[in-house]
Design a protein around this motif. Structure first.
Motif, PDB file in Angstrom:
ATOM      1  N   GLN A  80       0.832  -1.213   0.000  1.00  0.00           N
ATOM      2  CA  GLN A  80       0.000   0.000   0.000  1.00  0.00           C
ATOM      3  C   GLN A  80       0.863   1.258   0.000  1.00  0.00           C
ATOM      4  O   GLN A  80       0.528   2.237  -0.676  1.00  0.00           O
ATOM      5  CB  GLN A  80      -0.936   0.003   1.212  1.00  0.00           C
ATOM      6  N   GLN A  81       1.951   1.244   0.727  1.00  0.00           N
ATOM      7  CA  GLN A  81       2.814   2.421   0.762  1.00  0.00           C
ATOM      8  C   GLN A  81       3.480   2.662  -0.586  1.00  0.00           C
ATOM      9  O   GLN A  81       3.568   3.805  -1.054  1.00  0.00           O
ATOM     10  CB  GLN A  81       3.874   2.248   1.864  1.00  0.00           C
ATOM     11  N   GLU A  82       3.958   1.600  -1.230  1.00  0.00           N
ATOM     12  CA  GLU A  82       4.639   1.774  -2.516  1.00  0.00           C
ATOM     13  C   GLU A  82       3.665   2.206  -3.605  1.00  0.00           C
ATOM     14  O   GLU A  82       3.983   3.083  -4.412  1.00  0.00           O
ATOM     15  CB  GLU A  82       5.349   0.481  -2.930  1.00  0.00           C
ATOM     16  N   ILE A  83       2.488   1.612  -3.648  1.00  0.00           N
ATOM     17  CA  ILE A  83       1.511   2.000  -4.670  1.00  0.00           C
ATOM     18  C   ILE A  83       1.065   3.442  -4.444  1.00  0.00           C
ATOM     19  O   ILE A  83       0.876   4.202  -5.395  1.00  0.00           O
ATOM     20  CB  ILE A  83       0.306   1.036  -4.651  1.00  0.00           C
ATOM     21  N   SER A  84       0.908   3.838  -3.183  1.00  0.00           N
ATOM     22  CA  SER A  84       0.552   5.225  -2.883  1.00  0.00           C
ATOM     23  C   SER A  84       1.627   6.182  -3.383  1.00  0.00           C
ATOM     24  O   SER A  84       1.320   7.242  -3.939  1.00  0.00           O
ATOM     25  CB  SER A  84       0.346   5.391  -1.378  1.00  0.00           C
ATOM     26  N   GLN A  92      -6.120  12.937  -8.090  1.00  0.00           N
ATOM     27  CA  GLN A  92      -6.761  12.144  -7.040  1.00  0.00           C
ATOM     28  C   GLN A  92      -7.873  11.266  -7.580  1.00  0.00           C
ATOM     29  O   GLN A  92      -8.032  10.116  -7.161  1.00  0.00           O
ATOM     30  CB  GLN A  92      -7.308  13.091  -5.959  1.00  0.00           C
ATOM     31  N   ALA A  93      -8.654  11.791  -8.518  1.00  0.00           N
ATOM     32  CA  ALA A  93      -9.786  11.025  -9.046  1.00  0.00           C
ATOM     33  C   ALA A  93      -9.326   9.832  -9.883  1.00  0.00           C
ATOM     34  O   ALA A  93     -10.057   8.854 -10.028  1.00  0.00           O
ATOM     35  CB  ALA A  93     -10.682  11.934  -9.886  1.00  0.00           C
ATOM     36  N   ASN A  94      -8.121   9.901 -10.444  1.00  0.00           N
ATOM     37  CA  ASN A  94      -7.639   8.839 -11.325  1.00  0.00           C
ATOM     38  C   ASN A  94      -6.575   7.959 -10.672  1.00  0.00           C
ATOM     39  O   ASN A  94      -6.037   7.061 -11.327  1.00  0.00           O
ATOM     40  CB  ASN A  94      -7.066   9.446 -12.610  1.00  0.00           C
ATOM     41  N   ALA A  95      -6.238   8.217  -9.417  1.00  0.00           N
ATOM     42  CA  ALA A  95      -5.201   7.436  -8.743  1.00  0.00           C
ATOM     43  C   ALA A  95      -5.691   6.012  -8.501  1.00  0.00           C
ATOM     44  O   ALA A  95      -6.843   5.789  -8.144  1.00  0.00           O
ATOM     45  CB  ALA A  95      -4.820   8.102  -7.425  1.00  0.00           C
ATOM     46  N   MET A  96      -4.788   5.045  -8.715  1.00  0.00           N
ATOM     47  CA  MET A  96      -5.138   3.643  -8.493  1.00  0.00           C
ATOM     48  C   MET A  96      -4.900   3.297  -7.033  1.00  0.00           C
ATOM     49  O   MET A  96      -3.809   3.508  -6.499  1.00  0.00           O
ATOM     50  CB  MET A  96      -4.309   2.738  -9.403  1.00  0.00           C
ATOM     51  N   ARG A  97      -5.920   2.764  -6.386  1.00  0.00           N
ATOM     52  CA  ARG A  97      -5.842   2.372  -4.991  1.00  0.00           C
ATOM     53  C   ARG A  97      -6.339   0.936  -4.836  1.00  0.00           C
ATOM     54  O   ARG A  97      -7.413   0.589  -5.332  1.00  0.00           O
ATOM     55  CB  ARG A  97      -6.687   3.305  -4.116  1.00  0.00           C
ATOM     56  N   GLY A 179      -1.819   3.263   4.459  1.00  0.00           N
ATOM     57  CA  GLY A 179      -1.925   3.734   3.095  1.00  0.00           C
ATOM     58  C   GLY A 179      -3.064   4.681   2.841  1.00  0.00           C
ATOM     59  O   GLY A 179      -3.410   4.955   1.708  1.00  0.00           O
ATOM     60  N   HIS A 180      -3.649   5.240   3.917  1.00  0.00           N
ATOM     61  CA  HIS A 180      -4.893   6.000   3.775  1.00  0.00           C
ATOM     62  C   HIS A 180      -4.683   7.505   3.826  1.00  0.00           C
ATOM     63  O   HIS A 180      -5.624   8.271   3.702  1.00  0.00           O
ATOM     64  CB  HIS A 180      -5.860   5.584   4.891  1.00  0.00           C
ATOM     65  N   ALA A 181      -3.446   7.974   4.000  1.00  0.00           N
ATOM     66  CA  ALA A 181      -3.204   9.393   4.226  1.00  0.00           C
ATOM     67  C   ALA A 181      -3.614  10.256   3.056  1.00  0.00           C
ATOM     68  O   ALA A 181      -4.058  11.383   3.218  1.00  0.00           O
ATOM     69  CB  ALA A 181      -1.724   9.621   4.526  1.00  0.00           C
ATOM     70  N   SER A 182      -3.496   9.729   1.829  1.00  0.00           N
ATOM     71  CA  SER A 182      -3.768  10.552   0.653  1.00  0.00           C
ATOM     72  C   SER A 182      -5.109  10.248   0.020  1.00  0.00           C
ATOM     73  O   SER A 182      -5.353  10.590  -1.123  1.00  0.00           O
ATOM     74  CB  SER A 182      -2.661  10.333  -0.391  1.00  0.00           C
ATOM     75  N   ILE A 183      -6.004   9.591   0.755  1.00  0.00           N
ATOM     76  CA  ILE A 183      -7.289   9.181   0.203  1.00  0.00           C
ATOM     77  C   ILE A 183      -8.397  10.020   0.792  1.00  0.00           C
ATOM     78  O   ILE A 183      -8.425  10.245   1.997  1.00  0.00           O
ATOM     79  CB  ILE A 183      -7.561   7.691   0.528  1.00  0.00           C
TER      80      ILE A 183
END
Length: 274
Positions: A80-84, A92-97, A179-183
């Motif tokens: 989660q950290q690396e993908i973030s 933000q709207a197009n980021a893969m999570r 991994g939730h800080a930027s969501i």
């Protein structure tokens, strides 16, 4: 599959799935496919680093298994950290999570594939996770809660499709979901979670209106500030203890008159000295 050929083993299953994959593909097929390839390469590398193996991939989902429960959770956090980090430059709207679920359970083995409730539960747990988050079963929690320097929020027993309710836990880092800080917080959040009371020990900053009132009172002469504070207190007592009978105006009038008189008498000696 004949019974004499069924092999079983206890293993840790990790299930990862892209949140909002259909929406991302509709918005940008080529960009989403490239991001998926990038994310899968990172997942495969981090799973291997923690002595796990990729069992299966289909669509946007990934199934992996680990011999160690601790290694599975560590791998999930690093994924989660690396993908973030990879997606930090994307809008933000197009980021893969990804959402990740982890379960420790008994599975059936058929060649390189695994089946059974152990896999199904991991798949349902990832549906409970926030985008960029990790949710684990109680069987995983029992093994890792005192071995990893991360936090866990109990989600209680959540209903899951075709699975009996079981207790699950959200993995947290530094007070936030892994991994939730930027969501965005409003995304994939149920009303009950949004209304949940703060945990004991949490500190809330005073509201801006409270600060403004305190600053305003601090600028007033002390007798006036004290009189206004006491008057407000009496008014609140009157309103909340029986607003049908108004009595606060008499003591408030006396208090305010006394404060004004004290201000006037306090200024006269000063004027006389001049």
């Amino acid at each position: 599959m004949p019974d004499d050929k069924v092999k079983r083993r206890l293993t840790t299953v990790l299930c990862a799935d892209v949140y909002g994959y259909s929406r991302l593909m509709e918005a940008d097929e080529a960009g989403t496919l490239e991001a998926l390839r990038r994310s899968r390469a990172a997942i495969a590398r981090l799973v291997e680093r923690h002595d796990g193996r990729i069992v299966n991939t289909w669509g946007d989902a990934v199934i992996a298994e680990f011999a160690s429960v601790v290694e599975a959770v560590q791998s999930a956090i690093e994924i989660q950290q690396e993908i973030s980090d990879q997606e930090s430059a994307a809008p933000q709207a197009n980021a893969m999570r990804f959402r990740i679920g982890i379960n420790l359970g008994d599975v059936m083995v058929d060649g390189t594939n695994i089946y059974g409730d152990g896999v199904n539960i991991a798949s349902r747990l990832q549906e409970l996770a926030d985008p960029g988050g990790v949710v684990i079963s109680s069987s995983v929690y029992d093994q890792v809660h005192n071995k990893l320097s991360v936090g866990f929020d109990c989600l209680g027993q959540r209903p899951m499709k075709n699975i009996a309710p079981l207790t699950s836990y959200r993995v947290t880092l530094g007070g936030q979901a892994a991994g939730h800080a930027s969501i965005p917080m409003e995304e994939n959040r149920t009303p009950s979670e949004s209304a949940r009371a703060p945990r004991m020990g949490d500190r809330r900053e005073p509201s801006s209106s409270t600060n403004a009132v305190s600053d305003w009172l601090g600028k007033l002469p002390r007798p006036v500030a004290v009189a206004l504070t006491v008057s407000a207190f009496l008014i609140m007592i009157n309103l909340f203890s029986g607003g049908h009978k108004i009595w606060f105006h008499w003591p408030v009038a006396v208090i305010l008159f006394g404060a004004a008189l004290r201000m006037v008498l306090g200024r006269r000696p000063e004027q006389d000295r001049r």
